[in-house]
Design a protein around this motif. Structure first.
Motif, PDB file in Angstrom:
ATOM      1  N   VAL A 126       0.493   5.280   0.714  1.00  0.00           N
ATOM      2  CA  VAL A 126      -0.414   6.273   1.308  1.00  0.00           C
ATOM      3  C   VAL A 126       0.314   7.608   1.382  1.00  0.00           C
ATOM      4  O   VAL A 126       1.438   7.676   1.882  1.00  0.00           O
TER       5      VAL A 126
ATOM      6  N   GLU B 280       0.847  -1.192   0.000  1.00  0.00           N
ATOM      7  CA  GLU B 280       0.000   0.000   0.000  1.00  0.00           C
ATOM      8  C   GLU B 280       0.881   1.240   0.000  1.00  0.00           C
ATOM      9  O   GLU B 280       1.911   1.287   0.672  1.00  0.00           O
TER      10      GLU B 280
ATOM     11  N   GLY C 106      -4.129   7.366  -1.776  1.00  0.00           N
ATOM     12  CA  GLY C 106      -3.316   6.162  -1.768  1.00  0.00           C
ATOM     13  C   GLY C 106      -3.805   5.103  -2.727  1.00  0.00           C
ATOM     14  O   GLY C 106      -4.752   5.302  -3.491  1.00  0.00           O
TER      15      GLY C 106
ATOM     16  N   ILE D 199      -6.283  12.205   2.054  1.00  0.00           N
ATOM     17  CA  ILE D 199      -5.515  10.960   2.078  1.00  0.00           C
ATOM     18  C   ILE D 199      -5.641  10.378   0.678  1.00  0.00           C
ATOM     19  O   ILE D 199      -6.752  10.146   0.197  1.00  0.00           O
TER      20      ILE D 199
END
Length: 174
Positions: A28, A26, A129, A127
């Motif tokens: 982010v 991931e 991501g 945010i």
């Protein structure tokens, strides 16, 4: 025993195991924007505007509606421009946008890209991501896209804070 059949069976089991056990990564990123989530969404939620401000997703065609397919052109800082056709998963104006991009077949390389807008002290905490999943992650590091996400965040922040995301303020930025 038929050796070619046994070898093919073992190969099929190994391929199935590779897909089932495919790695995940991931990326982010976060940025504060001195504007309301509605002002940020006015730009982020307008696919036609991407070519005017976005250094990473240099064009987006299609409707931001759940289940619809987009045509996005990416220009990573390192590498060639690529096009892909993600499916929109979630659209909550001024709150959240998600899509799923896929390279060829499921779990070769899937990416669930997301933007979450959170109102904080009169501004927006964004945010941005992507959750990656697929066998190609054994060969590439998805973290390399972080710099591209940061470039996009900086461009979005600059454009929105300059007042160019909302029609009533666009003349004020000159």
């Amino acid at each position: 025993m038929n050796i070619p059949l046994a070898a093919a069976s073992v190969a099929a089991i190994l391929v199935a195991a590779a897909f089932a056990l495919a790695p995940r990564q991931e990326v982010v990123t976060e940025v504060g924007i001195d504007a309301t989530p509605a002002q940020v969404w006015a730009l982020l939620g307008d696919p036609g505007s991407y070519r005017d401000w976005n250094p990473f997703i240099v064009s987006m065609e299609g409707e931001l509606a759940e289940g619809k397919t987009l045509v996005n052109r990416l220009r990573p800082e390192t590498g060639n421009e690529i096009a892909f056709k993600p499916v929109v998963l979630k659209v909550e104006p001024a709150r959240e946008l998600r899509w799923l991009g896929r390279l060829f077949l499921p779990r070769v390389l899937d990416g669930e890209h997301y933007f979450i807008l959170d109102e904080r002290q009169g501004g927006t905490h964004l945010i941005h991501g992507e959750r990656f999943h697929g066998v190609l992650l054994w060969f590439i590091d998805a973290k390399r896209f972080g710099a591209d996400f940061e470039r996009m965040n900086a461009a979005l922040k600059a454009r929105v804070e300059a007042g160019q995301s909302s029609p009533e303020r666009s003349g004020d930025a000159q």
